[in-house]
Each structure stands twice: as C-alpha cells, then as structure tokens.
Design a protein around this motif. Structure first.
Motif, PDB file in Angstrom:
ATOM      1  N   VAL A   1     -14.778   2.331   2.232  1.00  0.00           N
ATOM      2  CA  VAL A   1     -14.340   2.236   0.845  1.00  0.00           C
ATOM      3  C   VAL A   1     -14.208   0.768   0.448  1.00  0.00           C
ATOM      4  CG1 VAL A   1     -12.554   2.872  -0.824  1.00  0.00           C
ATOM      5  CG2 VAL A   1     -13.086   4.411   1.077  1.00  0.00           C
ATOM      6  N   GLY A   2     -14.810   0.415  -0.670  1.00  0.00           N
ATOM      7  CA  GLY A   2     -14.676  -0.929  -1.213  1.00  0.00           C
ATOM      8  C   GLY A   2     -13.765  -0.904  -2.427  1.00  0.00           C
ATOM      9  N   LEU A   3     -12.640  -1.596  -2.343  1.00  0.00           N
ATOM     10  CA  LEU A   3     -11.679  -1.605  -3.443  1.00  0.00           C
ATOM     11  C   LEU A   3     -12.014  -2.750  -4.402  1.00  0.00           C
ATOM     12  CD1 LEU A   3      -8.332  -0.907  -1.543  1.00  0.00           C
ATOM     13  CD2 LEU A   3      -9.966   0.709  -2.541  1.00  0.00           C
ATOM     14  N   PRO A   4     -12.307  -2.433  -5.658  1.00  0.00           N
ATOM     15  CA  PRO A   4     -12.673  -3.491  -6.606  1.00  0.00           C
ATOM     16  C   PRO A   4     -11.464  -4.323  -7.016  1.00  0.00           C
ATOM     17  CG  PRO A   4     -12.556  -1.375  -7.718  1.00  0.00           C
ATOM     18  CD  PRO A   4     -12.354  -1.098  -6.254  1.00  0.00           C
ATOM     19  N   GLY A   5     -11.730  -5.585  -7.296  1.00  0.00           N
ATOM     20  CA  GLY A   5     -10.668  -6.484  -7.720  1.00  0.00           C
ATOM     21  C   GLY A   5     -11.198  -7.534  -8.671  1.00  0.00           C
TER      22      GLY A   5
ATOM     23  N   THR B   1       0.809  -1.223   0.000  1.00  0.00           N
ATOM     24  CA  THR B   1       0.000   0.000   0.000  1.00  0.00           C
ATOM     25  C   THR B   1       0.841   1.272   0.000  1.00  0.00           C
ATOM     26  OG1 THR B   1      -0.113   0.086   2.426  1.00  0.00           O
ATOM     27  CG2 THR B   1      -1.834  -1.160   1.267  1.00  0.00           C
ATOM     28  N   GLY B   2       2.100   1.170   0.425  1.00  0.00           N
ATOM     29  CA  GLY B   2       2.920   2.354   0.578  1.00  0.00           C
ATOM     30  C   GLY B   2       2.593   3.149   1.824  1.00  0.00           C
ATOM     31  N   LEU B   3       1.830   2.576   2.732  1.00  0.00           N
ATOM     32  CA  LEU B   3       1.430   3.243   3.969  1.00  0.00           C
ATOM     33  C   LEU B   3       2.272   2.743   5.139  1.00  0.00           C
ATOM     34  CD1 LEU B   3      -2.460   2.952   3.583  1.00  0.00           C
ATOM     35  CD2 LEU B   3      -1.054   4.991   3.148  1.00  0.00           C
ATOM     36  N   ARG B   4       2.729   3.653   5.984  1.00  0.00           N
ATOM     37  CA  ARG B   4       3.408   3.255   7.214  1.00  0.00           C
ATOM     38  C   ARG B   4       2.353   2.799   8.208  1.00  0.00           C
ATOM     39  NH1 ARG B   4       4.409   8.013   9.331  1.00  0.00           N
ATOM     40  NH2 ARG B   4       2.627   7.769  10.719  1.00  0.00           N
ATOM     41  N   ILE B   5       2.509   1.604   8.760  1.00  0.00           N
ATOM     42  CA  ILE B   5       1.553   1.079   9.730  1.00  0.00           C
ATOM     43  C   ILE B   5       2.003   1.480  11.132  1.00  0.00           C
ATOM     44  CG2 ILE B   5       0.404  -0.965  10.632  1.00  0.00           C
ATOM     45  CD1 ILE B   5      -0.266  -0.281   7.706  1.00  0.00           C
ATOM     46  N   ASP B   6       1.158   2.234  11.833  1.00  0.00           N
ATOM     47  CA  ASP B   6       1.522   2.763  13.148  1.00  0.00           C
ATOM     48  C   ASP B   6       1.178   1.815  14.291  1.00  0.00           C
ATOM     49  OD1 ASP B   6       2.333   5.643  12.432  1.00  0.00           O
ATOM     50  OD2 ASP B   6       0.406   5.404  11.430  1.00  0.00           O
ATOM     51  N   ALA B   7       0.122   1.071  14.146  1.00  0.00           N
ATOM     52  CA  ALA B   7      -0.318   0.161  15.213  1.00  0.00           C
ATOM     53  C   ALA B   7      -1.381  -0.756  14.632  1.00  0.00           C
ATOM     54  CB  ALA B   7      -0.878   0.935  16.415  1.00  0.00           C
ATOM     55  N   GLY B   8      -1.807  -1.715  15.426  1.00  0.00           N
ATOM     56  CA  GLY B   8      -2.832  -2.622  14.937  1.00  0.00           C
ATOM     57  C   GLY B   8      -3.272  -3.610  15.988  1.00  0.00           C
ATOM     58  N   ALA B   9      -4.052  -4.561  15.566  1.00  0.00           N
ATOM     59  CA  ALA B   9      -4.601  -5.533  16.502  1.00  0.00           C
ATOM     60  C   ALA B   9      -4.931  -6.824  15.786  1.00  0.00           C
ATOM     61  CB  ALA B   9      -5.854  -4.968  17.174  1.00  0.00           C
ATOM     62  N   VAL B  10      -4.820  -7.903  16.535  1.00  0.00           N
ATOM     63  CA  VAL B  10      -5.363  -9.195  16.122  1.00  0.00           C
ATOM     64  C   VAL B  10      -6.354  -9.613  17.200  1.00  0.00           C
ATOM     65  CG1 VAL B  10      -3.409  -9.967  14.738  1.00  0.00           C
ATOM     66  CG2 VAL B  10      -3.389 -10.342  17.192  1.00  0.00           C
TER      67      VAL B  10
ATOM     68  N   ASP C   1     -10.620  12.332  -1.015  1.00  0.00           N
ATOM     69  CA  ASP C   1     -11.975  12.859  -1.175  1.00  0.00           C
ATOM     70  C   ASP C   1     -12.274  13.198  -2.631  1.00  0.00           C
ATOM     71  OD1 ASP C   1     -12.723  12.579   1.454  1.00  0.00           O
ATOM     72  OD2 ASP C   1     -12.178  14.615   2.024  1.00  0.00           O
ATOM     73  N   ALA C   2     -11.340  13.843  -3.290  1.00  0.00           N
ATOM     74  CA  ALA C   2     -11.540  14.200  -4.692  1.00  0.00           C
ATOM     75  C   ALA C   2     -11.655  12.951  -5.554  1.00  0.00           C
ATOM     76  CB  ALA C   2     -10.397  15.088  -5.179  1.00  0.00           C
ATOM     77  N   PHE C   3     -10.830  11.948  -5.270  1.00  0.00           N
ATOM     78  CA  PHE C   3     -10.872  10.718  -6.060  1.00  0.00           C
ATOM     79  C   PHE C   3     -12.195   9.989  -5.858  1.00  0.00           C
ATOM     80  CE2 PHE C   3      -9.818   6.207  -6.830  1.00  0.00           C
ATOM     81  CZ  PHE C   3      -9.355   6.315  -8.136  1.00  0.00           C
ATOM     82  N   LEU C   4     -12.683   9.954  -4.615  1.00  0.00           N
ATOM     83  CA  LEU C   4     -13.957   9.289  -4.347  1.00  0.00           C
ATOM     84  C   LEU C   4     -15.116  10.054  -4.969  1.00  0.00           C
ATOM     85  CD1 LEU C   4     -13.420   8.209  -0.624  1.00  0.00           C
ATOM     86  CD2 LEU C   4     -13.433   6.731  -2.642  1.00  0.00           C
TER      87      LEU C   4
ATOM     88  N   GLN D   1      -7.339  -1.280 -11.695  1.00  0.00           N
ATOM     89  CA  GLN D   1      -6.583  -0.039 -11.789  1.00  0.00           C
ATOM     90  C   GLN D   1      -7.185   1.032 -10.890  1.00  0.00           C
ATOM     91  OE1 GLN D   1      -6.271   1.502 -15.766  1.00  0.00           O
ATOM     92  NE2 GLN D   1      -4.988   3.224 -15.180  1.00  0.00           N
ATOM     93  N   VAL D   2      -8.519   1.073 -10.813  1.00  0.00           N
ATOM     94  CA  VAL D   2      -9.180   2.066  -9.957  1.00  0.00           C
ATOM     95  C   VAL D   2      -8.859   1.793  -8.488  1.00  0.00           C
ATOM     96  CG1 VAL D   2     -11.415   2.935  -9.154  1.00  0.00           C
ATOM     97  CG2 VAL D   2     -11.029   2.538 -11.593  1.00  0.00           C
ATOM     98  N   GLY D   3      -8.856   0.526  -8.097  1.00  0.00           N
ATOM     99  CA  GLY D   3      -8.531   0.175  -6.718  1.00  0.00           C
ATOM    100  C   GLY D   3      -7.112   0.565  -6.351  1.00  0.00           C
ATOM    101  N   ARG D   4      -6.177   0.290  -7.254  1.00  0.00           N
ATOM    102  CA  ARG D   4      -4.775   0.646  -6.989  1.00  0.00           C
ATOM    103  C   ARG D   4      -4.594   2.163  -6.974  1.00  0.00           C
ATOM    104  NH1 ARG D   4      -4.189  -3.492 -10.799  1.00  0.00           N
ATOM    105  NH2 ARG D   4      -3.593  -1.987 -12.423  1.00  0.00           N
ATOM    106  N   ARG D   5      -5.338   2.856  -7.830  1.00  0.00           N
ATOM    107  CA  ARG D   5      -5.232   4.315  -7.888  1.00  0.00           C
ATOM    108  C   ARG D   5      -5.723   4.953  -6.584  1.00  0.00           C
ATOM    109  NH1 ARG D   5      -5.788   8.356 -11.852  1.00  0.00           N
ATOM    110  NH2 ARG D   5      -5.219  10.331 -10.820  1.00  0.00           N
ATOM    111  N   PHE D   6      -6.731   4.342  -5.965  1.00  0.00           N
ATOM    112  CA  PHE D   6      -7.209   4.886  -4.685  1.00  0.00           C
ATOM    113  C   PHE D   6      -6.070   4.948  -3.673  1.00  0.00           C
ATOM    114  CE2 PHE D   6      -8.564   3.985  -0.321  1.00  0.00           C
ATOM    115  CZ  PHE D   6      -9.322   5.115  -0.071  1.00  0.00           C
TER     116      PHE D   6
END
Length: 373
Positions: free
Chosen positions: A325-329, A172-181, A360-363, A345-350
């Motif tokens: 947000v639902g990412l199509p695949g 995703t290119g996102l830094r993950i700050d925290a999470g949970a299982v 917001d503009a993309f959505l 391509q739309v999902g990856r572009r999001f």
C-alpha cells in the motif's frame, strides 16, 4: 512439529523481517543495542545469532503447542532503517525509512505500508533521553530518543527505536508488537546468497551513489554531490545482485521523490520474499546457513516475544497474501518554509479503515493505493 519445518518457518520469518527492514534505504544502524556477546538487553528479545539456532527442541512432545501457537492477531511489526554516520562521534541516528507490516486477526493476510520520513507528527516527551516533546518530522524521533544524557557521544539506537515506536503508535493508532532495526553492511551478502532477485523496474533510475561497475562514486562539490559515471536502471524486468538491489531501492531523487522510493522498497520486499519461498530453503540446509549467516549483526530485533514465536504465527502467510500500500501525501510549506510532509485525507482514512478491519473494502474503492508488484 518437525525440526525441518520449525527451521524453515523461523528462517522465513527472520528473513522476512530483515528484508523488510533492509529496504529502509540509506540505513546504517549502530547495532550496539546488543552486547559483544550478542545478548539482547530485554528478556523477551533474541539476537539474530540466537534466533537462527534457537528453535524449539525437536524432542518436544507432539501434544505440546509450538511457541507462538497462541498468537492470533492482529499483529503490527515496525521495521526501521536508520541513517547513522558511524564515523562521526556523537552522530545520532535518524529514521531514514519507516515500514509497518499489519497482519489482521486470523493471520491470513498482511498489509505493508510506509510512513514518509518527513511526516510532521507529534513526538511525545521521552524522559530517558531528556526530550521534552514537540511537533516535527518523524525521522527525528529516532535521533531525539537515542540521546544518552551522561554519554552524549554514545547514542543508543535501541532507546531511539522506543521513542519512534511510541510516535508511530500514537500517529497510526496501531499497537506495535515487535520490530527491527538494521545494520547495512550485510545486505549485499543476503541478496547475493539468494542468487540475486528479479524485479520489475517501473521507471528509469539513475544512481547518485554507484558507478556501473558497483564502485562508489567520489564525493563532489556541493552538499551531497558526487562525480563519476553513474549506474542506470532501465525500465523492464531485471535481475539485480546485492549491491544493485540496495542501490536501486535507495534512490530518492526521482520523479515522485520519496514516495517513489517507498514504492520501490515495497516492490523489492515482495521480490525477496518470493525468492526465498521459490528456492524452498528448507530442503537446502547449506543455503539456510548462508542466508542466516549473511545477517550477522545486521539485525537488532525488538519485541516482547521471541522471533521464533512470530515465525510460527506467520508461517501460513502466502506471497499473494501480501498487499503493498502506498499512502499519498503532500508537502507542508514550500521553499524555505518547507516543514515536511502530511498524508492526504485518503491516506489518513486508510489507517482508520485498517484499524477497523475494513482495509480490503477501502482499497477496492481506492485501487490507486495498491502498489503494483
């Protein structure tokens, strides 16, 4: 900050993390990443039991900034449900659902989206588990990472989460700050402690796992087969109790498959958050205890900062600030040659626009990506 306000904010964010993760349907986490004394093995983490009672001292000076006041965003929380067959020795957990909560700088909005469990990704090498890396389904990252070479029958889900986190961050290119299982057993109690939830059922859902009275259907012939009467969720506005909410959100064999299940998970998340806010838990101490008590050991929190700090940072979010947000695949390969899923391509572009702060503009240009609540 007043003690009651601290507790309300802590409870809401803890419940928010849990409810997001709890919708990782079909998940049963081996929550032994914390010891028998419930201590989390990393210095920056805290167990559910400690989180529920570990708010800052009410006697602190009013001029002292509250924990988390320095968190300005952006934030990315990775929330994972894990399919673990605890009765099978050596069974390694697979990530059955993967959800990401992205909160942009300023912390006034939030975007929640899922990645398909069968998304074909590059999983990096992970020396602690002896994994050399490869290109395969995202769900396997948790399994490969949980391997403990000198304890093959005792997988480590916290270690598996780390490999999954690296994989998701790379993709995703996102830094993950925290999470949970999450462990699965406390979900019924969590929802029931809130008196159930109201949700709009958007299509007819026939349960593979439960009978109308809530009892489990008996195993039947074939792989994954069951026998007996089936619970049916008809379209419309419905009030669901704990087992019904869990059962509804875990159904995958529907029109739209796993993408439909992802949508139902997100809708249920919103329903739970709204319920918690509407009930104004801060004015009902006994219900706070019920909600936090229902969590038990179902949550393993992973992060470099204490959950109460994220609680303060996210306390200003309003229910209508959450965008689902639902990412199509689409499938990669067919029949016996099926390899998994890939985002369109739309999902990856999001993901690109999200990183750039232009979600917001993309959505607005792609309204079909927004999941109805």
């Amino acid at each position: 900050m007043a003690f009651g306000a601290n507790r309300r904010r802590l409870t809401l964010v803890l419940a928010g993390l849990v409810t997001l993760a709890v919708l990782a349907v079909g998940a049963v986490v081996v929550a032994r990443a914390v010891g028998d004394d419930r201590r989390v093995p990393t210095a920056g983490s805290t167990s559910p039991a400690a989180s529920a009672s570990g708010q800052p001292s009410p006697s602190a000076s009013p001029s002292t900034p509250p924990p988390g006041a320095d968190i300005k965003g952006p934030l990315n929380l990775l929330l994972v449900g894990v399919d673990t067959r605890v009765s099978v020795p050596g069974w390694r957990p697979n990530a059955d659902a993967v959800l990401i909560l992205h909160v942009p700088a300023g912390l006034s909005r939030a975007y929640l989206f899922s990645l398909p469990r069968d998304l074909v990704v590059d999983i990096p090498a992970f020396p602690p588990a002896g994994y050399r890396g490869g290109r395969t389904k995202l769900t396997h990252a948790m399994s490969y990472g949980s391997r403990v070479p000198d304890r093959p029958k005792q997988p480590d889900p916290a270690q598996g989460y780390e490999l999954l986190r690296q994989t998701v961050s790379d993709y995703t290119g996102l830094r993950i700050d925290a999470g949970a299982v999450l462990t699965f057993g406390g979900f019924d109690k969590l929802v029931d402690s809130l008196g159930g939830v109201d949700i709009h059922v958007d299509q007819r859902v026939v349960s593979r796992h439960r009978q109308p009275d809530g009892t489990h259907r008996e195993p039947g012939p074939g792989v994954g087969g069951y026998t007996g009467p089936q619970m049916v969720y008809e379209p419309g506005d419905r009030h669901l109790n704990g087992w019904q909410a869990l059962d509804y959100a875990r159904q995958r064999y529907l029109s739209g498959g796993d993408y439909t299940r992802q949508r139902h998970q997100q809708q249920l998340i919103r329903a739970l958050v709204l319920k918690m806010l509407d009930d104004d838990l801060a004015r009902q101490p006994e219900r706070i205890e019920q909600v936090t008590g229902a969590l038990g050991d179902m949550l393993v929190y992973v992060g470099g900062r204490k959950i109460v700090e994220f609680g303060y940072a996210l306390s200003g979010l309003k229910p209508d600030a959450f965008t689902l947000v639902g990412l199509p695949g689409a499938g990669v390969g067919r029949g016996n040659a099926y390899r998994g899923e890939e985002l369109t391509q739309v999902g990856r572009r999001f993901l690109t626009e999200l990183r750039a702060g232009r979600a917001d503009a993309f959505l607005a240009d792609n309204p079909k990506l927004k999941v109805p609540s």
